[in-house]
Design an enzyme around this catalytic site. Structure first.
Site, PDB file in Angstrom:
ATOM      1  N   HIS A 206       4.649  -0.046  -0.087  1.00  0.00           N
ATOM      2  CA  HIS A 206       5.380  -0.882   0.864  1.00  0.00           C
ATOM      3  C   HIS A 206       4.471  -1.936   1.475  1.00  0.00           C
ATOM      4  CE1 HIS A 206       3.755   2.575   3.037  1.00  0.00           C
ATOM      5  NE2 HIS A 206       3.667   1.789   4.103  1.00  0.00           N
TER       6      HIS A 206
ATOM      7  N   ARG B 163       6.545   6.454  13.999  1.00  0.00           N
ATOM      8  CA  ARG B 163       6.239   6.937  12.654  1.00  0.00           C
ATOM      9  C   ARG B 163       5.798   8.393  12.640  1.00  0.00           C
ATOM     10  NH1 ARG B 163       1.421   5.105   8.415  1.00  0.00           N
ATOM     11  NH2 ARG B 163       0.367   6.961   9.165  1.00  0.00           N
TER      12      ARG B 163
ATOM     13  N   HIS C 223       0.848  -1.204   0.000  1.00  0.00           N
ATOM     14  CA  HIS C 223       0.000   0.000   0.000  1.00  0.00           C
ATOM     15  C   HIS C 223       0.879   1.248   0.000  1.00  0.00           C
ATOM     16  CE1 HIS C 223       1.103  -0.643   4.165  1.00  0.00           C
ATOM     17  NE2 HIS C 223       0.929   0.653   4.351  1.00  0.00           N
TER      18      HIS C 223
ATOM     19  N   ASP D  34       0.804   4.973   2.010  1.00  0.00           N
ATOM     20  CA  ASP D  34       0.113   5.513   3.187  1.00  0.00           C
ATOM     21  C   ASP D  34      -0.862   6.634   2.798  1.00  0.00           C
ATOM     22  OD1 ASP D  34       1.415   3.764   4.899  1.00  0.00           O
ATOM     23  OD2 ASP D  34       3.125   5.102   5.139  1.00  0.00           O
TER      24      ASP D  34
HETATM   25 FE   FE2 Z   1       2.111   1.854   5.633  1.00  0.00          FE
END
Ligand code: FE2
Length: 291
Positions: free
Chosen positions: A254, A269, A107, A109
């Site tokens: 990713h 993140r 996918h 983000d």
């Molecule tokens: Fe992701």
């Protein structure tokens, strides 16, 4: 500073930079250029606080919110609205972070928003003894290597991006579009810095190509998802504690490999918000044929 490619597919390691120290304009320019040239940058052996990670991220743009629409301020944890802990660590049986366990399908983000994240930055703090690797696929070269007839069929088309929060594997025929954010973006997306076209679809989030009959759309998407997984486009990152990886969501996708549920994995993140809408790109030039 040294810039060393991570693979033939995508990514570069930047050596000789300590993110605890303030970066000169020249050093930052070199890092940003490597980010645009290689789409993923890795800085190893970093020992940084959240503040130091934020200072580095802010050089690339505004921080993205990790909030889902409708999140109330009292539901935010101590880390605030910009930080997502990607972790399986549990307290009182409840995961303290997001995306806790196991494998995760390819996918980009926040592709389901009108303004998807420009980049994502993950900092590795705790890792299991095996697995939990991140696979990155290069969406430029994947686009360039599509068969010419498929490029022509997809020229000017848009694809619907949908994501049900918490879903890490594609197990459903159809996502619950009504109750989750979704947005149709061009299949070929132009990268504002490089000017190259990237294939902006992914197995986890792309549900259909708008305006193409469902059976044909399904068939094309399956072909694209299989194509994106070819080893010539993919770099598999084996994390080490202290790794900071930043990837460009506009030209990479990713995925995550499985890892043991009973071992701790924790990465911090941040995302960088993109204020440019997704712009349609030209049919990608076939570099392979030209070389
Ligand atoms: Fe992701």
């Amino acid at each position: 500073m040294e810039i060393v490619p991570l693979s033939d597919a995508v990514g570069a390691e930047i050596r000789g930079v300590d993110l605890r120290e303030s970066l000169s304009a020249k050093t930052f320019d070199q890092i940003e250029k490597a980010f645009h040239d290689f789409a993923i940058v890795l800085l190893r052996d970093q020992d940084i606080t959240l503040e130091q990670q934020k200072i580095f991220a802010l050089k690339f743009g505004e921080l993205g919110s990790r909030n889902r629409p409708g999140t109330k301020p009292n539901e935010l944890d101590e880390y605030g609205e910009h930080v997502m802990l990607v972790t399986n660590v549990r307290e009182n049986g409840k995961p303290i972070g997001s995306l806790p366990d196991g494998e995760m399908t390819f996918h980009a983000d926040t592709a389901y928003f009108e303004f998807p994240s420009k980049a994502t930055m993950l900092y590795a703090m705790e890792l299991p003894t095996w697995g939990g690797n991140t696979l990155f696929s290069n969406c430029y070269t994947a686009a360039e290597h599509l068969p010419e007839n498929l490029k022509r069929r997809l020229d000017g088309q848009k694809a619907m991006q949908v994501y049900e929060y918490g879903t890490t594997l594609k197990t459903k025929e159809r996502y619950d579009r009504k109750n989750f954010p979704h947005y149709a973006h061009p299949v070929f997306r132009e990268h504002p810095a490089s000017g190259r076209s990237a294939l902006f679809v992914s197995e986890l989030m792309t549900e259909e190509i708008i305006g193409i009959p469902k059976a044909e759309s399904d068939e094309i998407l399956q072909k694209l998802f299989t194509h994106q997984k070819k080893s010539q486009f993919v770099y598999e990152h084996e994390w080490r504690v202290g790794d900071l990886v930043m990837w460009d969501n506009r030209c990479t996708i990713h995925a995550r490999t499985d890892f043991p549920r009973d071992q701790r994995r924790m990465l911090r993140r941040l995302t960088i918000q993109d204020n440019n809408p997704v712009v349609e790109g030209a049919v990608p030039y076939a570099q392979a044929a030209a070389e």
